[in-house]
Enzyme design. Structure first.
Site, PDB file in Angstrom:
ATOM      1  CG  ASP A   1      -1.793   1.175   1.356  1.00 43.86           C
ATOM      2  OD1 ASP A   1      -2.504   1.489   0.385  1.00 43.86           O
ATOM      3  OD2 ASP A   1      -1.780   1.817   2.421  1.00 43.86           O
TER       4      ASP A   1
ATOM      5  CG  ASP B   1      -2.150   2.275   6.275  1.00 41.04           C
ATOM      6  OD1 ASP B   1      -2.586   1.837   5.195  1.00 41.04           O
ATOM      7  OD2 ASP B   1      -2.472   3.378   6.731  1.00 41.04           O
TER       8      ASP B   1
ATOM      9  CG  ASP C   1      -1.839   7.763   0.414  1.00 36.41           C
ATOM     10  OD1 ASP C   1      -1.404   8.919   0.463  1.00 36.41           O
ATOM     11  OD2 ASP C   1      -2.247   7.235  -0.638  1.00 36.41           O
TER      12      ASP C   1
END
Length: 222
Positions: free
Chosen positions: A12, A172, A14
């Protein structure tokens, strides 16, 4: 715990590789100013990002009490401002470059998969010196559905030519965990990202790590 035998990793963007709250803050502030609306705070942004820019814009309009009828204008202004500031107010999280190098050194093929629009994601990868690590980079508009739907992960696995069971998702948030579970990918989450204001330990990952490179000790020798 040990992860299954791996041949690839999907990472991922961001909250996992780049702390982009500053970019969001500036772009949203300018967008809201164009609409004669009050601004929103960093805490709200950190809780809200991760589900795509469309979701962010709608949630922001609701947060400031603006009508949803402003969405099209807000989206147009947001795209304009975000492209102008993309990467200027963001920074790599600690250990990202070393972690990606270590994954490559173990022979893993890498792809970046984000809900961020492709037109924002790819320039950011280049600006932060990350683009060369990835065979593929897919944004939230690359497929018919976004994470937490499993489709983007399944399509990214196809692009890599690696089965989901041998492809690690590194993210995240619960979005990443849910998508990975549904796709049949093992999943590890970082401890420092944007998980919609919820404890990362509750997201259902195989493990939570403090740096991307901490995945290495969890992998089977090979």
């Amino acid at each position: 715990m040990k992860l299954p035998a791996l041949r690839a990793a999907i990472v991922d963007l961001d909250g996992t590789m780049v702390d982009t709250v500053g970019d969001f803050e500036v772009a949203l502030s300018r967008t809201l100013a164009d609409l004669d609306q009050p601004t929103v705070g960093r805490d709200f942004i950190a809780r809200t990002v991760g589900k795509g820019s469309e979701h962010l814009i709608r949630r922001t309009l609701a947060q400031v009490g603006a009508p949803d009828s402003l969405y099209d204008r807000a989206w147009d202004r947001y795209q304009h401002h975000y492209l102008q500031v993309n990467g200027q107010h963001s920074a790599l999280f600690d250990g990202v470059i070393d972690g990606l190098r270590a994954l490559q050194a173990r022979g893993l093929r890498l792809a970046c998969l984000t809900n961020k629009p492709t037109a924002f994601a790819r320039p950011l990868l280049h600006a932060k010196g990350l683009a060369t690590f990835f065979e593929h980079a897919f944004g939230g508009d690359a497929f018919a559905r976004k994470k937490p739907d499993p489709l983007p992960l399944l399509e990214t696995c196809k692009a890599l030519g690696v089965a989901p069971a041998a492809t690690l998702m590194i993210g995240d948030s619960s979005n990443d965990a849910a998508a990975a579970r549904a796709a049949g990918c093992p999943v590890v989450l970082v401890s420092y990202g944007y998980n919609h204001g919820e404890p990362i330990e509750s997201a259902g990952a195989d493990a939570v790590v403090d740096r991307i490179g901490d995945v290495l000790p969890l992998m089977q020798p090979g």
